[in-house]
Design an enzyme around this catalytic site. Sequence first.
Site, PDB file in Angstrom:
ATOM      1  N   ASP A  13      57.016 -63.714  -0.786  1.00 50.75           N
ATOM      2  CA  ASP A  13      57.324 -62.396  -0.235  1.00 50.75           C
ATOM      3  C   ASP A  13      56.241 -61.496  -0.803  1.00 50.75           C
ATOM      4  O   ASP A  13      56.202 -61.244  -2.012  1.00 50.75           O
ATOM      5  CB  ASP A  13      58.703 -61.933  -0.708  1.00 50.75           C
ATOM      6  N   HIS A  14      55.350 -61.022   0.053  1.00 52.16           N
ATOM      7  CA  HIS A  14      54.169 -60.352  -0.498  1.00 52.16           C
ATOM      8  C   HIS A  14      54.509 -59.059  -1.234  1.00 52.16           C
ATOM      9  O   HIS A  14      53.698 -58.541  -1.989  1.00 52.16           O
ATOM     10  CB  HIS A  14      53.091 -60.137   0.578  1.00 52.16           C
ATOM     11  N   HIS A  20      61.656 -57.997   2.008  1.00 56.45           N
ATOM     12  CA  HIS A  20      61.035 -56.965   1.164  1.00 56.45           C
ATOM     13  C   HIS A  20      62.056 -55.987   0.553  1.00 56.45           C
ATOM     14  O   HIS A  20      62.018 -55.691  -0.633  1.00 56.45           O
ATOM     15  CB  HIS A  20      60.016 -56.164   1.967  1.00 56.45           C
TER      16      HIS A  20
END
Length: 508
Positions: free
Chosen positions: A193-194, A256
């Site tokens: 998950d960036h 996010h």
Amino acid sequence: MPSTEPALPSGRPGDPCVMVIFGAAGDLTRRKLIPALYNLAKPQLLSREFAVIGVAHKKITTEEFCQQVTDDMKEFATSTVEPDLWEWFVRRMQYISADFSDPNLYPALKQALEQADKDHGTHGNYFFYLATASEFFAPIVENLAAVGLLTEEDSHWRRVIIEKPFGRDLESAKALNAQLLKVAAEHQIYRIDHYLGKETVQNIMAFRFANGIFEPIWNRRYIDHVQISVAETVGVGTRGHYYDQAGSLRDMVPNHIMQLISLTAMEPPISFQADAVRDEQAKILHAIQPLSSEDVLSRTVRGQYGEGVVDGHRFPAYRAEPGVPPDSRTETFVAMKLNIDNWRWADVPFYLRTGKQMPVRNTHVVIQFRRAPFVLFRDTTVNDLMPNQLVMHIQPEEGISLRFAAKAPGPVMKLGSVDMNFEYADYFGKAPSTGYERLLHDCMIGDATLFQRADMVEAGWAVVSPVLDIWKALPPRAFPNYVAGTWGPKEADDLLERDGRRWRNFEK
Ligand code: BG6
């Protein structure tokens, strides 16, 4: 004076290894992965025994691939490209043009990897980055396993990084986990998950647990509510086709935004070991009260943008974007009110919202504290005095601010709200980062703390699934319902106003 070294991962270089990128001709590879690897090579955080094998459909040779990434670096590098180092890096790249579902690819890849071990001393350590459309995740992993590429031995490791979207609802996420776990062990699967690659997101933990003064008041006795906003000024651009199938809720919330909630709300972990941290995050996700059908109607808001002006430019309505049907019912904005059922957070609402085509790009977490008693300050009306707010600014500003009351100068005791601001850049300088350096490095040293475990992904979907179901059963009637360049539909403001609260909007 604090160090002004770039805030890259510190410590030892990654293990000797080969990174295989599926989807190597795509945007993520060009814009983020290659520049991030280069940023790691600079401070020698990439092993000298390293190689990259790119795999994609595009019919080009290794030479053409290397030329392409060299050209791309002119546009996407986040630090100066030193010719010698770049040359060293490019010599370690290879490209294989293939269809991911072609079973012949995998024995060929195995051979290429064994050759890379010989040429570059990579010791049989491989990690596979799946930067592909999600329908390829399970078949690629199954094919890798079938030719023995996921078999670990004492002398080497094998890991797989899976991009988002990880499923499109609870059921499909569970099915994907089951498929992956049939052929690989949980410790080999790195669900990325960036958001967790962002310094400021990681700093939520540092802020809470490396300081003694905040944790004692970080609970329902002192906190009135929490707001999490992820506002984007972009529309859906060229991603209309993907986005229209997903929508804002799937695209941003189970991943996010759940990261931001869990880091803000979790209990202190007993250590920074991967599972200690992830256990606490998972507990929070499990403690989020599931929304009943009535809750979905009263506590969630969806929106879709119509034509409007953002930053002085006129933008088309979502329904006029390429790849989007003219009668699309997909939401580009979502707001909701969640509750976390545990001792720390009972009765403290968590309001969250995210949307495309908002007036500013801004991601932040607002912790609003309970009001002080006002008896002493009769000249200041309650409405003139903002309660204390602690704001964690995630992007584009990176910092922390605290709002409190101060006496306005003058002969009478009148109060005003003031802000105490801290910006990371003032203390630590600006790091040349794509946001992927830390995550890639962690994978190369086997640290999965910042990656999602199967149970976390499923817990995130469990929160949004009831919303998806009700929204599907009751299609929106009045889309588009907000003008591009505004803060979403009016109902999102009403959601807080009904509770006597309001969103904190950060304008430019
Ligand atoms: C992606 C979403 O995961 O995150 C995009 O698919 C969104 O729709 C992006 O724009 C936001 O990321 P960032 O790092 O720009 O906040």
